[in-house]
Design a protein around this motif. Structure first.
Motif, PDB file in Angstrom:
ATOM      1  N   GLY A  29       3.756  10.256  -8.032  1.00 55.88           N
ATOM      2  CA  GLY A  29       3.449   9.299  -9.089  1.00 55.88           C
ATOM      3  C   GLY A  29       3.262   7.897  -8.549  1.00 55.88           C
ATOM      4  N   VAL A  30       2.354   7.142  -9.170  1.00 52.47           N
ATOM      5  CA  VAL A  30       2.074   5.769  -8.734  1.00 52.47           C
ATOM      6  C   VAL A  30       3.160   4.841  -9.273  1.00 52.47           C
ATOM      7  N   LEU A  31       3.848   4.162  -8.353  1.00 50.34           N
ATOM      8  CA  LEU A  31       4.933   3.246  -8.688  1.00 50.34           C
ATOM      9  C   LEU A  31       4.452   1.817  -8.912  1.00 50.34           C
ATOM     10  N   ARG A  32       3.401   1.455  -8.186  1.00 51.26           N
ATOM     11  CA  ARG A  32       2.847   0.106  -8.306  1.00 51.26           C
ATOM     12  C   ARG A  32       1.370   0.157  -7.987  1.00 51.26           C
ATOM     13  N   ALA A  33       0.574  -0.556  -8.771  1.00 47.75           N
ATOM     14  CA  ALA A  33      -0.869  -0.651  -8.546  1.00 47.75           C
ATOM     15  C   ALA A  33      -1.223  -2.129  -8.427  1.00 47.75           C
ATOM     16  N   ARG A  34      -1.571  -2.552  -7.222  1.00 43.44           N
ATOM     17  CA  ARG A  34      -1.872  -3.962  -6.991  1.00 43.44           C
ATOM     18  C   ARG A  34      -3.276  -4.310  -7.464  1.00 43.44           C
ATOM     19  N   ALA A  35      -3.499  -5.581  -7.621  1.00 47.88           N
ATOM     20  CA  ALA A  35      -4.805  -6.053  -8.087  1.00 47.88           C
ATOM     21  C   ALA A  35      -5.919  -5.723  -7.096  1.00 47.88           C
ATOM     22  N   ASP A  36      -5.578  -5.628  -5.813  1.00 46.08           N
ATOM     23  CA  ASP A  36      -6.600  -5.318  -4.803  1.00 46.08           C
ATOM     24  C   ASP A  36      -6.853  -3.815  -4.671  1.00 46.08           C
ATOM     25  N   GLY A  37      -6.204  -3.013  -5.507  1.00 40.95           N
ATOM     26  CA  GLY A  37      -6.431  -1.578  -5.507  1.00 40.95           C
ATOM     27  C   GLY A  37      -5.431  -0.772  -4.698  1.00 40.95           C
ATOM     28  N   VAL A  38      -4.702  -1.437  -3.815  1.00 39.69           N
ATOM     29  CA  VAL A  38      -3.669  -0.728  -3.056  1.00 39.69           C
ATOM     30  C   VAL A  38      -2.569  -0.271  -4.015  1.00 39.69           C
ATOM     31  N   CYS A  39      -2.126   0.973  -3.850  1.00 41.81           N
ATOM     32  CA  CYS A  39      -1.053   1.462  -4.717  1.00 41.81           C
ATOM     33  C   CYS A  39       0.021   2.135  -3.877  1.00 41.81           C
ATOM     34  N   TYR A  40       1.170   2.286  -4.502  1.00 39.04           N
ATOM     35  CA  TYR A  40       2.319   2.893  -3.849  1.00 39.04           C
ATOM     36  C   TYR A  40       2.804   4.064  -4.700  1.00 39.04           C
ATOM     37  N   VAL A  41       3.074   5.208  -4.037  1.00 38.15           N
ATOM     38  CA  VAL A  41       3.521   6.404  -4.744  1.00 38.15           C
ATOM     39  C   VAL A  41       4.953   6.735  -4.342  1.00 38.15           C
ATOM     40  N   ASP A  42       5.584   7.601  -5.131  1.00 40.60           N
ATOM     41  CA  ASP A  42       6.997   7.922  -4.911  1.00 40.60           C
ATOM     42  C   ASP A  42       7.205   9.084  -3.941  1.00 40.60           C
ATOM     43  N   ALA A  43       6.283   9.289  -3.035  1.00 41.96           N
ATOM     44  CA  ALA A  43       6.396  10.328  -2.008  1.00 41.96           C
ATOM     45  C   ALA A  43       6.212   9.681  -0.641  1.00 41.96           C
ATOM     46  N   GLY A  44       7.287   9.641   0.124  1.00 40.21           N
ATOM     47  CA  GLY A  44       7.239   9.106   1.477  1.00 40.21           C
ATOM     48  C   GLY A  44       7.727  10.149   2.469  1.00 40.21           C
ATOM     49  N   ALA A  45       8.425   9.678   3.499  1.00 37.65           N
ATOM     50  CA  ALA A  45       8.851  10.569   4.573  1.00 37.65           C
ATOM     51  C   ALA A  45       9.891  11.591   4.131  1.00 37.65           C
TER      52      ALA A  45
END
Length: 378
Positions: free
Chosen positions: A274-290
């Motif tokens: 799931g997307v946790l943050r969506a920045r104005a420049d299009g970069v996003c962060y999801v809740d799946a990492g290492a």
């Protein structure tokens, strides 16, 4: 730490909590059927490797499709797979240590059990465990398949094979001739050459055993990257692919004979994030990492979104960059990630969410890591 199930049977896909490990049932069933049909047509026994999925339900599907037995990498996996109804287990590792050896021998009271060796001192350990339990353990001598790992070269083969054949409680069953690195040789022609080298070594080892009057009814090896060549060369009597049930991004980096991506089987394994943050420049962060994706073979791929690149992972988050910021995922959106390496990604989870047609059909348990659970009562 055990986690609550991410979904319930009957839930629509958008109700699955993230991060979650998903398997597409239509795809995995097709993969299992295709490999079983291939092995039957090739006249080669199929022994799928359960270390890939660590899941009793998947093992049942493989056995129902005609698998001759299962491979496991650890005694704990072998114990867990008993619930599948398997009757022939091969532990494709060198089992060492009194507790694990005792558990291995105890398994042989219930099903046919084979394991590997490449050391006369280890042969003595296996023999002692089998005698103590009053069982017979079948043993394969592991040969160097060309990858310079655990196996023996020709000069060391016969002393170890003789030791197995002469030891109480042990039966020499044949040879293990598997090369993991050869599965990921990128060019098809080079993979064929690598498989041919493994077959040459296996045939030579077989002939050395037979010349000494030693039995060699089984020669096993091969994998998802080389199974077609392994069967065609006619030396292996069975193949032991594992990743074919799921596939992953690293296997897709292999090339087929036409130079395209190596895709003999469908991608069936995904991590839903799931997307946790969506920045104005299009970069996003999801809740799946290492902690949700094994990264030893690189970053995952975003399924169906070639315009998105998974570029970085921290423990609990992943960074995704878009080619076009106007098409970037929004906050709260869900993405399907293709793991770069399926086996160790599965081992990070307790549950596989089995999905068909956009709806959860079942939840399948992943066998726990032995460090997280005690051995079963004997």
């Amino acid at each position: 730490m055990s986690r609550p199930p991410p979904a319930r049977p009957g839930d629509p896909l958008d109700r699955v909590d993230t991060p979650a490990l998903l398997v597409d049932l239509d795809a995995i069933e097709a993969n299992i059927a295709a490999m079983a049909a291939f092995a039957q047509a090739a006249g080669c026994a199929l022994r799928p490797h359960a270390k890939t999925h660590k899941c009793v339900e998947i093992a049942r599907l493989q056995l129902a499709a005609g698998a001759a037995g299962l491979c496991c990498q650890t005694v704990a996996e072998a114990e867990a797979m008993l619930a599948s109804g398997v009757r022939d287990l091969l532990v494709t590792n060198h089992v060492v240590g009194p507790a694990k050896l005792a558990r291995l021998a105890a398994l042989a009271r219930r099903v046919r059990v084979s394991t590997l060796t490449a050391d006369r001192r280890h042969v003595a350990m296996l023999s002692a465990a089998a005698v103590a339990e009053g069982v017979s353990l079948e043993v394969l001598v592991e040969i160097d398949a060309g990858d310079a790992r655990m196996g023996l070269g020709e000069s060391d083969l016969l002393p170890v094979a003789r030791a197995v054949a002469q030891s109480p409680g042990l039966v020499l069953r044949g040879l293990q001739a598997y090369s993991g690195p050869f599965q990921h040789v990128r060019e098809a022609g080079a993979r064929t050459q690598a498989a041919a080298e493994t077959a040459r070594r296996a045939a030579r080892a077989r002939d050395l055993l037979r010349a000494e009057g030693l039995a060699c009814p089984l020669i096993t090896g091969g994998g998802t990257g080389s199974f077609q060549d392994d069967a065609a060369l006619g030396v292996l009597t069975e193949i032991q692919p594992g990743s074919y049930v799921f596939m992953d991004r690293d296997y897709a980096r292999n090339r087929d004979r036409g130079g395209g991506p190596y895709r003999p089987f469908a991608q069936s394994l995904f991590v839903r994030a799931g997307v946790l943050r969506a920045r104005a420049d299009g970069v996003c962060y999801v809740d799946a990492g290492a902690k949700a994706l094994n990264l030893d073979c690189g970053m995952p791929e975003v399924a169906g979104r070639g315009d998105l690149s998974f570029t970085k992972a921290s423990d609990e988050q992943g960074r995704i960059e878009p080619a076009d910021p106007a098409r970037a995922p929004e906050l709260g959106a869900a993405l399907m990630l293709v793991p770069s390496h399926c086996d160790p990604t599965v081992a990070l989870y307790d549950t596989l969410v089995a999905v068909r047609g956009g709806r959860v059909e079942a939840l399948w348990a992943v066998a726990p890591d032995p460090a997280r659970s005690p051995p079963p009562d004997r």
